[in-house]
Design an enzyme around this catalytic site. Structure first.
Site, short mmCIF file in Angstrom:
data_model
loop_
_atom_site.label_atom_id
_atom_site.label_comp_id
_atom_site.label_asym_id
_atom_site.label_seq_id
_atom_site.Cartn_x
_atom_site.Cartn_y
_atom_site.Cartn_z
N LYS A 1 -10.38 0.04 -2.53
CA LYS A 1 -10.26 -0.24 -1.09
C LYS A 1 -10.58 1.00 -0.28
O LYS A 1 -9.76 1.91 -0.19
CB LYS A 1 -8.84 -0.72 -0.77
CG LYS A 1 -8.62 -0.96 0.74
CD LYS A 1 -7.21 -1.48 1.04
CE LYS A 1 -6.96 -1.53 2.53
NZ LYS A 1 -5.58 -1.94 2.86
N LYS B 1 -7.11 3.28 -3.23
CA LYS B 1 -7.53 3.19 -1.83
C LYS B 1 -7.81 4.59 -1.32
O LYS B 1 -7.07 5.53 -1.67
CB LYS B 1 -6.41 2.50 -1.05
CG LYS B 1 -6.58 2.44 0.45
CD LYS B 1 -5.43 1.64 1.09
CE LYS B 1 -5.42 1.77 2.60
NZ LYS B 1 -4.27 1.07 3.22
N ASP C 1 0.86 -1.18 0.00
CA ASP C 1 0.00 0.00 0.00
C ASP C 1 0.90 1.23 0.00
O ASP C 1 1.66 1.45 0.95
CB ASP C 1 -0.92 0.02 1.24
CG ASP C 1 -2.00 -1.06 1.17
OD1 ASP C 1 -1.80 -2.07 0.46
OD2 ASP C 1 -3.04 -0.89 1.83
#
Lengths: 347, 353
Positions: free
Chosen positions: A283, A247, A184
């Site tokens: 996400k 995300k 991430d």
């Protein structure tokens, strides 16, 4: 003592076993999908993006009221939500033993008797991934060996993302070398706020190159981006630069995953898919604590993107205490009674 | 029986039906037959001409109601005239107290009214529960406030007298609230005729209002088709007609009341354009179009029934709109997320968002 020994596996031993396992895991999570290779940066498209804030807020407000799931449907949806959770711990006081307990929960997220009562023992219910700081990647890789659960690391000077670029890239490489299957990364919000989309693109491109086979989730820090138009532009730039997932947030901003932001990001994913044929995942992360919230996000995915985006290869929920509430709701479905949260301990 | 494991794979929404038990019980308590509600009492149904009220989703009979003729309309207007004397001379505060009580009674019976409205009209329970009925309560609260302030805010104004009100079937109870709340707040008394397709919530509300202490004769409900409406419009002792409905009927009423000295308000049909420029957020436009034309199955006077888009984005917009239409859910109205059958007045098909 036994648990303690687990994370004290010698570094050399890990280096020998981990990469093969991580490739296997990655293949299981992303079975047939071709990864998004990215596209050249299309600045005309990015700058032309418009978002009607009040219309988006209205859409977001009605998503939870227009669709609902009850009874067996709700239980099944909650089980599906569990399989999409990136079970996360990103605290300053994380310890290896905390991480081990989190990994144990990741492997058996729902009490066995509840799964039996639901007739769901054969579904292989486990979380989508375990998400942690780089320092704990080896612990998690070891603990999750053979479980098929990927390990995700936040590896670019998380959460601010303001470390020097070479160090951020090195951090990604270190996490991948330690066995992380997913990385991430955070964008530099300053570039986005300044409208310097080339800089965002170049940065994310470099991150993607450093990730190699590991899947990359690009955190936009939407709570910092000021406008929904910026969220839309950052989403497109991240996808053009080769994001496997986009995300919402680090979970450390003042405002994290909100439905209006979700509406905008999922629409951008849909648009990117229509233009390029590549399916990018989504996400939301941060602030999601109730089972009801998880259902709302699933409904958003189903409505804006379709059923294909309801599985862990294209949808994750970045959360931890969310799982506690989901387990409570499942127990209520089975027994008709609510249990206290402490009966479903997380770590 | 669908199992959890099956749903885990299909990720279908599944049903979420709302029970109609309470509404069915209310109809059964009346023996499935309704007189008209005049002067705080139900008229007998033995000798009355009755007609069927159908559930448009299933085309089955819900109840039978009275086709009000001259006798019923005369009685209703007489009851309203009789009640006007004491109602119009009540202080604004006293009328406000009645309207507040009515608003609270609507909230107390919200579930019954929402389900009954869905059965009667065919619109989805989501819309009756989340929009129609809460708005009905808010209108009564709002106009209770005006009743309270009428003496200072509308100094020198007074009630008209007996008001005949005729409302359509697209928002049966909400239209009723729009009509009767301001009329009662100002000190008028009312004879209301709901649409013949959707009379049940008006009858239910008349009963609820009576139980909430509204004096007899202040609100009278007569049921029937256009003939009953015609009698009300032509009645010599009605001081004002308020009508919401088709332009065609509006013209007829305008002609009928011309020269009679009756006051008249008309709320008629529309044909509203939805205009899209080329710099619009097209995904949001799609949701706007969906809300504009499929809200209440499109049976709204201000429904966005024409789409005018800039040439440059027309194709993209239509493509997106087509994709969105695939996601409209059509089904039984009481499954809260599904969208229901269109009313038989317009079509037998179904739709919405």
């Amino acid at each position: 003592m036994e648990t303690k020994r687990k994370y004290e596996v010698p570094v050399e031993a890990r280096a020998a076993t981990v990469p093969a396992g991580s490739v296997e895991r990655a293949l299981r999570v992303h079975p047939r999908e071709e990864r998004n290779p990215g596209t050249p940066l299309d600045l005309d498209l990015v700058r032309a993006l418009r978002v009607n804030r009040s219309a988006v807020e209205r859409r977001a407000a009605t998503i939870p009221t227009r669709r609902t799931v009850k009874r067996e449907w709700q239980a099944a949806w909650l089980l599906r939500a569990i399989t999409c959770i990136d079970l996360t711990t990103l605290q300053g006081d994380d310890t290896p033993t905390n991480v081990l307990r989190l990994c144990a929960k990741a492997k058996e997220p729902v009490r066995r008797d509840l799964l039996e009562a639901l007739g769901a023992t054969d579904l292989g219910i486990r979380v989508g991934a375990v998400c942690l700081y780089h320092a704990f990647v080896p612990v998690a890789v070891q603990a999750l060996q053979g479980s098929g659960i990927p390990v995700a690391a936040v590896s670019t000077g998380f959460p601010a993302g303001l470390n020097p670029l070479p160090q951020r890239i090195e951090e990604i490489k270190a996490s991948v070398a330690a066995g992380a299957d997913e990385i991430d990364v955070v964008i530099t919000r300053a570039h986005a706020l300044a409208g310097d989309w080339e800089a965002v693109y170049d940065e994310v491109r470099a991150f993607r190159a450093a990730c190699g086979a590991a899947h990359m989730k690009v955190i936009l820090g939407t709570g910092d981006l000021a406008t929904l138009a910026n969220v839309a532009r950052a989403s497109q730039v991240a996808m053009m630069a080769g994001a496997d997932f986009i995300k919402t947030s680090t979970g450390k901003e003042a405002v994290n995953a909100t439905l209006p932001v979700g509406v905008v990001m999922t629409r951008m994913i849909r648009d990117y898919h229509e233009r390029t044929g590549h399916a990018v995942g989504f996400k939301p992360a941060g602030g999601m604590r109730s089972a009801k919230t998880a259902l709302q996000w699933l409904i958003l995915m189903k409505e804006e993107l379709g059923d294909r985006w309801l599985k862990a290869d294209l949808f994750r929920l970045g959360a931890s205490s969310l799982l506690t509430d989901i387990e409570r709701q499942l127990e209520h479905f089975v027994t008709g009674r609510y249990s206290a949260a402490h009966r479903h301990p997380m770590v | 029986m669908t199992t959890v494991s099956e749903i885990f794979e299909t990720m279908a929404y599944g049903p979420a039906p709302e029970s109609d038990k309470q509404a069915r019980e209310w109809i059964a308590r009346h023996g499935g037959e309704f007189g008209v509600f005049v002067g705080g009492r139900w008229t007998a149904t033995q000798s009355a001409e009755l007609f069927d009220v159908l559930n448009p989703a299933t085309a089955t009979r819900l109840a039978r109601v009275t086709q009000a003729g001259p006798a019923e309309v005369d009685a209703a207007v007489a009851a309203a005239r009789h009640a006007f004397g004491s109602w119009s001379t009540l202080s604004g505060h006293a009328r406000a107290r009645h309207l507040y009580a009515l608003a609270r009674a609507v909230q107390k019976h919200a579930r019954l009214l929402a389900v009954l409205e869905s059965l009667d009209n065919g619109k989805s329970i989501r819309e009756t529960r989340d929009l129609d009925i809460p708005l009905v309560a808010r209108h009564f609260y709002h106009h209770a406030g005006w009743a309270q302030l009428a003496e200072s805010e509308f100094a020198g104004h007074g009630p008209v007298g007996v008001v005949g009100q005729i409302i359509p079937w697209n928002f049966p109870l909400l239209m009723l609230a729009w009509k009767i709340a301001p009329a009662l707040a100002a000190g008028n008394t009312v004879v209301l005729k709901p649409a013949e397709f959707t009379p049940l919530t008006a009858l239910c509300l008349a009963e609820i209002a009576h139980l909430a202490g509204l004096p007899p004769g202040v609100l009278n409900v007569v049921t029937g088709d256009g003939r009953t409406g015609g009698l009300l419009v032509a009645h010599a002792d009605v001081d004002k007609i308020a009508f919401t409905g088709s332009t065609e009927v509006g013209r007829i009423i305008r002609k009928a009341t011309a020269g009679s000295g009756k006051k008249l308000s008309l709320e008629l049909g529309g044909k509203s354009p939805f205009i899209v420029f080329d710099d619009a957020d097209v995904d949001s436009v799609v949701e706007g179009v969906v809300d504009a034309i499929w809200f209440n199955q499109g049976q709204v006077c201000c429904a966005g029934s024409r789409l005018l888009a800039h040439e440059g984005i027309a194709e993209r917009l239509v493509t997106k709109l087509r994709a969105r239409m695939e996601k409209l859910r059509v089904g039984p109205p009481r499954r809260s997320t599904w969208v229901p059958s269109w009313h038989r007045c317009s079509s037998s098909a179904s739709a919405s968002s």
